[in-house]
Scaffold this active site. Structure first.
Site, PDB file in Angstrom:
ATOM      1  N   HIS A 158      -6.287  18.389  28.400  1.00  0.00           N
ATOM      2  CA  HIS A 158      -4.831  18.275  28.274  1.00  0.00           C
ATOM      3  C   HIS A 158      -4.463  17.753  26.894  1.00  0.00           C
ATOM      4  O   HIS A 158      -5.304  17.199  26.181  1.00  0.00           O
ATOM      5  CB  HIS A 158      -4.256  17.333  29.337  1.00  0.00           C
ATOM      6  CG  HIS A 158      -4.124  17.991  30.683  1.00  0.00           C
ATOM      7  ND1 HIS A 158      -5.154  18.038  31.590  1.00  0.00           N
ATOM      8  CD2 HIS A 158      -3.074  18.622  31.271  1.00  0.00           C
ATOM      9  CE1 HIS A 158      -4.756  18.689  32.679  1.00  0.00           C
ATOM     10  NE2 HIS A 158      -3.497  19.053  32.517  1.00  0.00           N
ATOM     11  N   HIS A 159      -3.171  17.878  26.585  1.00  0.00           N
ATOM     12  CA  HIS A 159      -2.619  17.405  25.308  1.00  0.00           C
ATOM     13  C   HIS A 159      -2.814  15.895  25.137  1.00  0.00           C
ATOM     14  O   HIS A 159      -2.970  15.162  26.110  1.00  0.00           O
ATOM     15  CB  HIS A 159      -1.130  17.755  25.239  1.00  0.00           C
ATOM     16  CG  HIS A 159      -0.332  17.210  26.396  1.00  0.00           C
ATOM     17  ND1 HIS A 159       0.247  15.979  26.378  1.00  0.00           N
ATOM     18  CD2 HIS A 159      -0.054  17.728  27.615  1.00  0.00           C
ATOM     19  CE1 HIS A 159       0.867  15.761  27.518  1.00  0.00           C
ATOM     20  NE2 HIS A 159       0.700  16.809  28.301  1.00  0.00           N
ATOM     21  N   LYS A 162      -0.873  13.054  27.305  1.00  0.00           N
ATOM     22  CA  LYS A 162      -0.998  12.855  28.759  1.00  0.00           C
ATOM     23  C   LYS A 162      -1.474  11.433  29.053  1.00  0.00           C
ATOM     24  O   LYS A 162      -2.431  10.963  28.445  1.00  0.00           O
ATOM     25  CB  LYS A 162      -1.961  13.886  29.353  1.00  0.00           C
ATOM     26  CG  LYS A 162      -2.015  13.813  30.875  1.00  0.00           C
ATOM     27  CD  LYS A 162      -2.662  15.049  31.477  1.00  0.00           C
ATOM     28  CE  LYS A 162      -2.778  14.947  32.984  1.00  0.00           C
ATOM     29  NZ  LYS A 162      -1.470  14.833  33.663  1.00  0.00           N
TER      30      LYS A 162
HETATM   31  P1  NAD Z   1       7.170  12.863  29.449  1.00  0.00           P
HETATM   32  O1  NAD Z   1       6.656  11.508  29.145  1.00  0.00           O
HETATM   33  O2  NAD Z   1       7.445  13.811  28.328  1.00  0.00           O
HETATM   34  O3  NAD Z   1       8.516  12.756  30.313  1.00  0.00           O
HETATM   35  C1  NAD Z   1       8.724  11.838  31.334  1.00  0.00           C
HETATM   36  C2  NAD Z   1      10.192  11.482  31.335  1.00  0.00           C
HETATM   37  O4  NAD Z   1      10.468  10.649  32.454  1.00  0.00           O
HETATM   38  C3  NAD Z   1      10.599  10.700  30.076  1.00  0.00           C
HETATM   39  O5  NAD Z   1      11.736  11.308  29.477  1.00  0.00           O
HETATM   40  C4  NAD Z   1      10.914   9.318  30.613  1.00  0.00           C
HETATM   41  O6  NAD Z   1      11.934   8.651  29.876  1.00  0.00           O
HETATM   42  C5  NAD Z   1      11.375   9.669  32.032  1.00  0.00           C
HETATM   43  N1  NAD Z   1      11.428   8.490  32.886  1.00  0.00           N
HETATM   44  C6  NAD Z   1      10.613   7.392  32.862  1.00  0.00           C
HETATM   45  N2  NAD Z   1      11.058   6.466  33.735  1.00  0.00           N
HETATM   46  C7  NAD Z   1      12.159   6.993  34.313  1.00  0.00           C
HETATM   47  C8  NAD Z   1      13.073   6.508  35.289  1.00  0.00           C
HETATM   48  N3  NAD Z   1      12.953   5.265  35.834  1.00  0.00           N
HETATM   49  N4  NAD Z   1      14.089   7.304  35.698  1.00  0.00           N
HETATM   50  C9  NAD Z   1      14.242   8.538  35.145  1.00  0.00           C
HETATM   51  N5  NAD Z   1      13.421   9.042  34.199  1.00  0.00           N
HETATM   52  C10 NAD Z   1      12.388   8.284  33.787  1.00  0.00           C
HETATM   53  O7  NAD Z   1       6.129  13.487  30.459  1.00  0.00           O
HETATM   54  P2  NAD Z   1       5.967  15.023  30.904  1.00  0.00           P
HETATM   55  O8  NAD Z   1       4.934  15.687  30.064  1.00  0.00           O
HETATM   56  O9  NAD Z   1       7.316  15.646  31.041  1.00  0.00           O
HETATM   57  O10 NAD Z   1       5.319  14.838  32.358  1.00  0.00           O
HETATM   58  C11 NAD Z   1       5.997  14.138  33.368  1.00  0.00           C
HETATM   59  C12 NAD Z   1       5.098  14.062  34.602  1.00  0.00           C
HETATM   60  O11 NAD Z   1       4.885  15.389  35.107  1.00  0.00           O
HETATM   61  C13 NAD Z   1       3.698  13.489  34.320  1.00  0.00           C
HETATM   62  O12 NAD Z   1       3.279  12.766  35.449  1.00  0.00           O
HETATM   63  C14 NAD Z   1       2.852  14.746  34.153  1.00  0.00           C
HETATM   64  O13 NAD Z   1       1.487  14.525  34.400  1.00  0.00           O
HETATM   65  C15 NAD Z   1       3.480  15.620  35.197  1.00  0.00           C
HETATM   66  N6  NAD Z   1       3.265  17.064  35.033  1.00  0.00           N
HETATM   67  C16 NAD Z   1       3.072  17.755  36.187  1.00  0.00           C
HETATM   68  C17 NAD Z   1       2.943  19.114  36.145  1.00  0.00           C
HETATM   69  C18 NAD Z   1       2.782  19.866  37.434  1.00  0.00           C
HETATM   70  O14 NAD Z   1       2.531  21.089  37.409  1.00  0.00           O
HETATM   71  N7  NAD Z   1       2.933  19.179  38.585  1.00  0.00           N
HETATM   72  C19 NAD Z   1       2.970  19.795  34.916  1.00  0.00           C
HETATM   73  C20 NAD Z   1       3.172  19.055  33.747  1.00  0.00           C
HETATM   74  C21 NAD Z   1       3.339  17.673  33.816  1.00  0.00           C
END
Ligand code: NAD
Length: 267
Positions: A158-159, A162
């Site tokens: 992953h990037h 992560k």
């Molecule tokens: P990211 O860090 O870019 O984004 C997360 C966002 O959530 C941020 O903008 C952050 O400010 C926000 N956040 C944090 N606390 C919060 C709160 N209390 N209320 C509202 N928002 C809040 O991360 P990302 O790359 O977008 O990934 C997010 C999650 O999704 C990670 O757990 C990642 O592993 C997961 N993910 C899952 C899949 C999938 O297919 N299920 C795919 C990609 C990423």
């Protein structure tokens, strides 16, 4: 024509949040009606369209999860495990379906999701792509056919941004492998130093973090004379965004309970 399904997005300004906003723009079957970010986020008050370089949408980012959920039929949350337990309780209170794509969930979050699913439909997916749903089902078949004398190892990449390791998808694939191997294998995370020969009862897990990789997963199933490798590579984040919207559409109108991407894709 049926009305679009109203969605509240949690984690709206994150990498995945923005991808979902872009994927929903211009669609007739879904509409994002509310967007939530953490308190203190510089994006509070921002228009979600403008945030993504699109025309203004009229939806601004707030920090009030419950108010956001009261405007919607389905919540999509891809944010942080620290958000999941409270947000899914809010979904249950608001009576709306909940798609959780956040990874790195612990016992507390998983039991909160279970509790919410007694009131509303809840779909938890560590990976929202169709390909991984298919890989999961192929993996069980392959291990059952090849037998317990083949070794299983999982490598994920992953990037660099992560935060959890191994990935939720790798853990999910490992759970499938352990189940197919009869349930008694242990997970072995990486190897370092004089670890000795490989035990017959382990499933190896290896996490690579580098550059901008969206998400690659390879399951190696190896005997002494042959090796089968099942690989999935995500080519873009849009893949997961489309999967999130597909999951939301699937969940709309479903009875309370727990659902998976396998249910979405009929696997
Ligand atoms: P990211 O860090 O870019 O984004 C997360 C966002 O959530 C941020 O903008 C952050 O400010 C926000 N956040 C944090 N606390 C919060 C709160 N209390 N209320 C509202 N928002 C809040 O991360 P990302 O790359 O977008 O990934 C997010 C999650 O999704 C990670 O757990 C990642 O592993 C997961 N993910 C899952 C899949 C999938 O297919 N299920 C795919 C990609 C990423």
């Amino acid at each position: 024509m049926t009305a679009p399904v109203a969605i509240a997005l949690v984690g709206a300004a994150g990498r995945m949040g923005k991808e979902i906003i872009k994927a929903a723009a211009g669609r007739q079957d879904v509409v994002i009606v509310a967007a939530v970010e953490r308190s203190g986020s510089p994006n509070l008050g921002a228009d979600i369209g403008q945030l993504c370089g699109l025309p203004p949408s009229g939806v601004t980012i707030t920090e009030d999860v419950l108010a956001a959920f009261h405007q919607a039929r389905i919540a999509i949350e891809l944010s942080s495990p620290s958000v999941t337990a409270r947000a899914c309780r809010c979904a249950a209170d608001a009576g709306i379906g909940y798609v959780c794509g956040t990874t790195g969930l612990g016992e507390v979050e998983l039991s909160a999701l279970d509790e919410a699913s007694r009131l509303v439909p809840v779909l938890v997916a560590s990976n929202l792509s169709p390909g991984i749903a298919v890989l999961r089902s192929l993996l069980g078949q392959a291990i059952a056919a090849l037998g317990p004398h083949y070794d299983v190892e999982i490598i994920e990449s992953h990037h660099r941004g992560k935060v959890d390791a191994p990935s939720g998808t790798a853990l999910e694939l490992a759970r499938c492998a352990v189940e197919a191997l009869g349930g008694s294998s242990d997970l072995r995370h990486g190897r370092n130093g004089p670890v000795g020969p490989r035990s017959a009862h382990e499933v190896g897990m290896h996490a690579v973090r580098a550059g901008g990789v969206f998400g690659d997963h390879t399951v190696v199933i190896a005997g002494m004379e042959e090796r089968l490798e099942l690989t999935h590579r995500a080519q873009s984040r849009a893949l997961f965004a489309q999967g999130a919207l597909r999951a939301a559409l699937f969940l709309h109108g479903k009875p309370k309970g727990r659902y998976t991407m396998g249910d979405v894709f009929g696997l």
